[in-house]
Write a protein that holds these residues in place. Structure first.
Motif, PDB file in Angstrom:
ATOM      1  N   LEU A   1       0.737  -1.147   0.045  1.00 16.97           N
ATOM      2  CA  LEU A   1      -0.069   0.111  -0.010  1.00 16.97           C
ATOM      3  C   LEU A   1       0.849   1.288   0.093  1.00 16.97           C
ATOM      4  O   LEU A   1       0.618   2.223  -0.652  1.00 16.97           O
ATOM      5  CB  LEU A   1      -0.809   0.021   1.193  1.00 16.97           C
TER       6      LEU A   1
ATOM      7  N   SER B   1       2.860   1.511  -3.355  1.00 22.21           N
ATOM      8  CA  SER B   1       1.954   2.161  -4.384  1.00 22.21           C
ATOM      9  C   SER B   1       1.932   3.695  -4.322  1.00 22.21           C
ATOM     10  O   SER B   1       1.765   4.184  -5.322  1.00 22.21           O
ATOM     11  CB  SER B   1       0.724   1.430  -4.390  1.00 22.21           C
TER      12      SER B   1
ATOM     13  N   LEU C   1       2.982   6.593  -7.200  1.00 26.25           N
ATOM     14  CA  LEU C   1       2.172   7.640  -7.601  1.00 26.25           C
ATOM     15  C   LEU C   1       2.560   9.009  -7.601  1.00 26.25           C
ATOM     16  O   LEU C   1       2.225   9.944  -7.995  1.00 26.25           O
ATOM     17  CB  LEU C   1       0.771   7.818  -7.066  1.00 26.25           C
ATOM     18  N   GLY C   2       3.927   9.062  -6.742  1.00 29.79           N
ATOM     19  CA  GLY C   2       4.667  10.210  -6.971  1.00 29.79           C
ATOM     20  C   GLY C   2       4.516  11.000  -5.560  1.00 29.79           C
ATOM     21  O   GLY C   2       4.625  12.237  -5.478  1.00 29.79           O
ATOM     22  N   CYS C   3       3.757  10.411  -4.520  1.00 28.67           N
ATOM     23  CA  CYS C   3       3.696  11.099  -3.176  1.00 28.67           C
ATOM     24  C   CYS C   3       5.016  11.323  -2.477  1.00 28.67           C
ATOM     25  O   CYS C   3       5.982  10.695  -2.634  1.00 28.67           O
ATOM     26  CB  CYS C   3       2.677  10.298  -2.290  1.00 28.67           C
ATOM     27  N   THR C   4       5.131  12.499  -1.643  1.00 26.18           N
ATOM     28  CA  THR C   4       6.049  12.573  -0.851  1.00 26.18           C
ATOM     29  C   THR C   4       6.079  11.812   0.414  1.00 26.18           C
ATOM     30  O   THR C   4       4.708  11.333   0.658  1.00 26.18           O
ATOM     31  CB  THR C   4       6.169  14.101  -0.385  1.00 26.18           C
TER      32      THR C   4
ATOM     33  N   VAL D   1      -2.272   7.725   3.666  1.00 26.26           N
ATOM     34  CA  VAL D   1      -2.314   6.150   3.752  1.00 26.26           C
ATOM     35  C   VAL D   1      -1.978   5.425   5.035  1.00 26.26           C
ATOM     36  O   VAL D   1      -2.765   4.912   5.643  1.00 26.26           O
ATOM     37  CB  VAL D   1      -1.138   5.471   2.653  1.00 26.26           C
TER      38      VAL D   1
END
Lengths: 308, 295
Positions: A190, A193, A197-200, A208
């Motif tokens: 989790l 993924s 997606l390019g999250c910091t 999350v």
């Protein structure tokens, strides 16, 4: 052989039942011994702020308010650092994370009387000479309209803020340890993924990890709260021990546990009964918090695999 | 649910400029590092204070002579140290065997039973009861009924605090033992009791010792439950069952909180150093035992 097994089982069950008797037993004891106070003052005992041994008038409000005030302050000061500290401990590589976990565990092992002593000899002078003058005079908070209300009339180093700081330092490692476990239970898939997606890192945590384990986090906060409510020694040294309703951050006061520790040995008659009633109030508060903590941790327990 | 979560993350990410997001992440990272430094720094600060103040008053005489009444110079902590050792020892003897049996019940016989769930819940709740309330409980139970403060009452109070902790760790440690081990022991024709004690408990031995030591470390620093049960005395622990008995935490309280004398404060710091060393030693011992097991 069958019979021996049954005996073994019953012995074990008997020992386990002791704990089931202990909890109601404590309730019963405190209830019986506080009966006089409840009969004399009724439920009004809870919000009456009298404390006059000469006239035999007792009320719980200064203690209850003081307990809630110190606990609230401690939570306010400790929850954000505990949260981000747990984040850090989870995210750093093992060679650094493990010693840090040790340190946090050791911090939890220092006896509370040492915290109290450190508070009395180190923190109180520090508050008196630097922190309180800074807030009251340098920032001029005492001159502002609401300042007196916020800070209290005068300052002498003791008081609610000092107690709150020490309590915060005490509960920080506990909460951090529970939160660390909650963070660890988020499935790696989790998290990865979300990174994909390019999250910091912060976005992954907020959107999350926290959503996944919000109940566990609540459970951790409640555990810290329970400790802060019932803490005696660390508070006793720095609270000032005045039977007064909290007047501000720098004012002195008392908490239920501190009042019990101070007055119980010399009390008798109605005062002793009132002290037992105070103990009952504290027990009910702590049980409520503990049940909430267990409930929330139980909800996440299945995900964490309980035994770890 | 997972899909909608990911989509919400994605749209949220699109709305904010990259630089802002990176900056926010950096700020949070710095704050996170700062909090860890705060937590660890707090510990180092407290331990350093205890060490620097305490080291000055530690001497052979300090460790071997008993405490003296207010204002008399040259007091030691030997009686309190002995009292602490006696009380924690008796508390361990009182609490550990039944607590372990209780833990065995929860782990071996109580899977899925409602009674065990209730007892487990009680143990968890009991761990959250403030220690001063336990002090009140034991005061009524033993001090009022026998008519005097005693070291034994203090030991019982500590045992009450230890009981749920040891019970829960025993259960956790036993449930970590693989089921196959139990089954093979039973298949060899062992009785359930024998299989539990000789096979399961044995393979969880290190974990059990760790649990007991951690509980011991916790209660040896407890002050609040001893205030009304064992109290304090400036004498060697003579009558364990009938007279007030000194202990290190209560001595620290007496010497720092209730005393204006500089020399007593120094002695208090010395006592604080001793109790800290004792607890750190137990913790390090626990770590090494547990570490050994993992290899």
């Amino acid at each position: 052989m069958q019979r021996r097994d049954r005996i073994f089982k019953w012995i074990c069950a008997g020992c386990a039942l002791c704990i089931g008797l202990l909890v109601p037993g404590i309730f019963l004891q405190l209830g019986l011994h506080s009966a006089d106070a409840w009969r004399e003052f009724g439920v009004g005992f809870l919000w009456s702020s009298d404390w006059d041994p000469a006239q035999e008038l007792y009320g719980a409000w200064p203690n209850v308010a003081g307990t809630l005030f110190t606990t609230g302050l401690a939570l306010l000061l400790a929850v954000p650092p505990a949260f981000v500290a747990a984040l850090f401990v989870v995210e750093v590589p093992g060679w650094l994370g493990r010693p840090l976990s040790y340190c946090v565990d050791l911090l939890a092992a220092i006896p509370s009387v040492i915290y109290g002593m450190w508070g009395l000899f180190v923190l109180v002078p520090l508050m008196l000479e630097h922190v309180q003058p800074f807030f009251a005079e340098t920032l001029g908070l005492a001159e502002l309209p609401g300042g007196r209300w916020l800070l209290g009339e005068d300052y002498n180093g003791f008081g609610f803020l000092t107690a709150g700081v020490i309590l915060a330092l005490m509960i920080l490692p506990y909460m951090s340890a529970v939160m660390r476990d909650v963070f660890r239970m988020t499935p790696t898939v989790l998290r990865e993924s979300a990174y994909g997606l390019g999250c910091t890192r912060w976005e992954v945590t907020r959107d999350v990890v926290v959503r996944y384990g919000v109940r566990g986090l609540l459970g951790g906060i409640f555990i810290g709260m329970g400790r802060a409510l019932g803490e005696t020694m660390a508070v006793l040294f720095v609270i000032g021990n005045l039977m007064e309703v909290p007047a501000g951050l720098f004012s002195g006061g008392t908490t239920i546990a501190a009042t019990l520790a101070c007055n119980f040995a010399e009390s008798d008659g109605l005062q002793r009964s009132s002290l037992f009633a105070l103990g009952l109030v504290l027990l009910v508060l702590c049980l409520g918090i503990q049940i909430a903590a267990q409930y929330y941790l139980h909800l996440t327990g299945a995900k964490r695999g309980e035994a770890r | 649910m997972m899909n909608s979560q990911q989509i919400s993350v994605l749209t949220a990410a699109q709305r904010r400029p990259l630089l802002f997001r990176k900056l926010k992440n950096k700020v949070l990272s710095v704050f996170s590092l700062f909090s860890v430094v705060l937590a660890v720094g707090g510990m180092v600060w407290i331990l350093c204070t205890v060490l620097t103040h305490g080291a000055q008053s530690i001497s052979w005489e300090f460790l071997t002579s008993p405490s003296k009444p207010y204002g008399e110079p040259g007091s030691g902590i030997a009686n309190a140290l002995l009292g602490t050792l006696m009380m924690t020892g008796v508390a361990t003897l009182l609490a550990v065997p039944p607590a372990m049996a209780g833990g065995i019940y929860l782990a071996e016989f109580g899977q899925g039973s409602r009674l065990a769930a209730v007892l487990r819940f009680c143990a968890n709740v009991m761990m959250g009861v403030p220690s001063i309330i336990v002090g009140l409980f034991v005061y009524v139970l033993l001090v009022v009924s026998t008519g005097n403060f005693s070291g034994f009452a203090g030991a019982v109070a500590l045992a009450v605090i230890m009981f749920p902790v040891v019970m829960r760790t025993t259960e956790d440690m036993l449930s970590m033992v693989p089921v196959t081990l139990r089954e093979s022991a039973l298949a060899l024709g062992m009785s359930r009791a024998r299989a539990t004690l000789c096979i399961v408990a044995r393979s969880a031995r290190n974990g059990l010792v760790t649990g007991v030591l951690l509980a011991l470390a916790r209660v040896s620093g407890e002050t609040a439950p001893l205030l009304f049960t064992a109290m304090f005395a400036d004498a060697w622990p003579g009558g364990f069952f009938s007279r007030p008995t000194a202990s290190i935490p209560v001595l620290i309280n007496e010497y720092t909180m209730n005393s204006p004398f500089e020399s007593m404060h120094a002695a208090g710091w010395g006592a604080a150093l001793i109790i800290c060393l004792l607890i750190l030693l137990i913790n390090i011992l626990t770590r090494s035992i547990f570490h050994e097991k993992q290899h």
